[in-house]
Design an enzyme around this catalytic site. Structure first.
Site, PDB file in Angstrom:
ATOM      1  N   GLU A   1       0.826  -1.214   0.000  1.00  0.00           N
ATOM      2  CA  GLU A   1       0.000   0.000   0.000  1.00  0.00           C
ATOM      3  C   GLU A   1       0.859   1.263   0.000  1.00  0.00           C
ATOM      4  O   GLU A   1       0.755   2.096   0.894  1.00  0.00           O
ATOM      5  CB  GLU A   1      -0.890   0.031   1.256  1.00  0.00           C
ATOM      6  CG  GLU A   1      -1.806  -1.153   1.442  1.00  0.00           C
ATOM      7  CD  GLU A   1      -2.483  -1.171   2.813  1.00  0.00           C
ATOM      8  OE1 GLU A   1      -2.160  -0.323   3.675  1.00  0.00           O
ATOM      9  OE2 GLU A   1      -3.331  -2.042   3.036  1.00  0.00           O
TER      10      GLU A   1
ATOM     11  N   CYS B   1      -2.609  33.691   9.434  1.00  0.00           N
ATOM     12  CA  CYS B   1      -2.381  34.337  10.726  1.00  0.00           C
ATOM     13  C   CYS B   1      -2.135  33.321  11.827  1.00  0.00           C
ATOM     14  O   CYS B   1      -2.974  33.120  12.711  1.00  0.00           O
ATOM     15  CB  CYS B   1      -3.580  35.228  11.058  1.00  0.00           C
ATOM     16  SG  CYS B   1      -3.783  36.474   9.795  1.00  0.00           S
TER      17      CYS B   1
ATOM     18  N   ARG C   1       2.472  20.065   5.994  1.00  0.00           N
ATOM     19  CA  ARG C   1       3.474  19.199   6.620  1.00  0.00           C
ATOM     20  C   ARG C   1       4.472  19.949   7.509  1.00  0.00           C
ATOM     21  O   ARG C   1       4.766  19.488   8.615  1.00  0.00           O
ATOM     22  CB  ARG C   1       4.206  18.358   5.576  1.00  0.00           C
ATOM     23  CG  ARG C   1       3.247  17.511   4.707  1.00  0.00           C
ATOM     24  CD  ARG C   1       3.975  16.482   3.846  1.00  0.00           C
ATOM     25  NE  ARG C   1       4.547  15.429   4.676  1.00  0.00           N
ATOM     26  CZ  ARG C   1       5.803  15.338   4.991  1.00  0.00           C
ATOM     27  NH1 ARG C   1       6.675  16.228   4.538  1.00  0.00           N
ATOM     28  NH2 ARG C   1       6.223  14.381   5.772  1.00  0.00           N
TER      29      ARG C   1
END
Ligand code: LLP
Length: 414
Positions: A273, A342, A312
């Site tokens: 996978e 912000c 990430r």
């Protein structure tokens, strides 16, 4: 071959100059190389050629339809974790008979949709889920193919947020309890035992945890066979890491040889996978420098991509290489590369040495996996457009989201 290269200093992906692409389509812009995607898939096919196998691309890494379609045409199966991903795979022409359905929280509706589509198997992650699956399958008069996701309790040696195979993680069933669960599955109506599955974590840079997990799973398969429960497939999950900075990812050919040795003489099909390793290094994110903001402690380069486009760095402090698309012949300065959102956590990279001016384009590399698929509308920012490059050809595979699309489905209360 490296599909990312420079010609006279200008960064190109395949045969396309990225500065002209950014000018033409605007930024932030995700750009993928078809050749890099196909090569990554073929590397898997080659590495596991001696074992009957099926590569089930983990859709969550990048679920854009054109990318799913490309893998479907190469013969891939798919690992899905939601009804939405099922719908995407079907819309992209994926073969339902090659879909495995993972995830700890499958709803009854999602089970019904997957049963109607005729998927390869459900990777069941708990006793309650098993009971629900049996009930739902009985209700719709189908037999659900079942594979348990076992938790082999090996340390994948990766970031804690993306390690999944330890006993303290929420995923899978403890390997020691698996025989009893298989017996239970055999006794429940409308279930058919077809396989076994494990996935220990992501961005793995060592092979040993993967082969350790494989050994534990194979030992369990033999125990089950001794009890007359013969499986058709063994799914060893994804998790192979990629190079973001200086990591040395496991060599697929070595992994293939290690598994070939273990699968010699076995009848089960190997399933894998992979997500990140198929798409991660095939994509990048283009962004424009909006402002340079020099400071006493540090300098900021404020760019038009943000944490909502590439989450990430904010989420895992992940490192992505950031390079100037067209470098300037000037001394580099050190910048924190930040977005307009912000939040102090809205950074894309710290302390990067770059020779740039306002209006220049930067490329955030290795952004093909868990980039666009994790993008959000935070700060009401429309999601980026996506382009697939095929040699000289430029395919717009996703339009930039419009502000009206972003608000579609919302209603005022009168
Ligand atoms: N199979 C299952 C059951 C999974 O949960 C995952 C990833 C994969 C396969 C694919 O793993 P890969 O080959 O991509 O390592 N958002 C994080 C990564 C989360 C991975 C979650 N599961 C990141 O950006 O690093």
């Amino acid at each position: 071959m490296n599909t990312l290269h420079r010609i006279d200093g200008r960064l190109h992906l395949e045969d396309v100059a990225l500065d002209t692409l950014a000018e033409r389509f605007g930024t932030p812009l995700y750009v993928y190389s078809r050749q890099a995607l196909e090569t990554a898939y073929q590397d898997y096919s080659r590495a596991f050629a001696s074992i009957p196998h099926l590569i089930c691309y983990a859709v969550k890494a990048n679920s854009s339809l054109a990318i799913l379609n490309l893998f479907a045409r190469l013969g891939a199966g798919f690992d899905i974790v939601s009804g939405g991903e099922l719908a995407r795979v079907l819309a992209a022409g994926g073969d339902p008979g090659k879909i495995v359905f993972s995830g700890v929280g499958k709803t009854a509706d999602e089970m019904r949709a997957a049963l109607a589509a005729g998927i390869l198997c459900f990777n069941v992650e708990s006793v309650s889920e098993l009971h629900r699956l049996s009930r739902v399958a009985s209700d719709v008069g189908k037999v659900a193919p079942v594979s348990f996701r076992v938790n082999p309790d090996v340390d994948p040696k990766t970031h804690p947020y993306i390690s999944t195979g330890l006993k303290e993680n929420k995923f899978g069933v403890p390997i020691a309890e698996a025989p009893a669960l298989y017996r239970l599955a055999a006794s429940l109506p409308n279930l058919e035992i077809t396989g076994i599955d494990c996935h220990i974590g992501s961005q793995l840079t060592e092979l040993l945890p993967l082969t350790d997990a494989a050994d534990r799973v194979l030992a369990l398969v033999d125990t089950l066979a001794a009890e007359g429960m013969v499986l058709r497939h063994i799914d060893l999950g994804g998790g192979i890491g990629i190079r973001y900075r200086d990591e040395i990812p496991p060599d697929l050919a070595v992994y293939g040889r290690e598994l070939a040795r273990r699968f010699a003489g076995r009848r089960e099909t190997l399933l894998l996978e992979p997500g990140r390793s198929l798409v991660g290094n095939a994509g990048l994110l283009l962004t424009r420098v909006e402002y340079l903001k020099p400071g006493t402690d540090k300098n900021f380069a404020i760019v038009d991509a943000a944490m909502n486009d590439l989450m990430r760095p904010a989420l895992y402090e992940a490192y992505h290489d950031i390079v100037a698309v067209t470098p300037r012949n000037a001394p580099a300065r050190r910048y924190d590369i930040v977005g307009p959102v912000c939040e102090t956590g809205d950074f894309l990279g710290f302390a990067r040495d770059l020779a740039i001016e306002e209006g220049d384009f930067l490329a955030l590399l290795s952004a093909g996996a868990y980039g666009m698929s994790m993008a959000s509308n935070y700060n009401s920012r429309p999601r980026a457009a996506e382009i697939l490059i095929d040699k000289k050809e430029i395919h717009i595979i996703r339009d930039r989201e419009t502000q009206s699309a972003m608000m579609a489905g919302e209603r005022l209360v009168c």
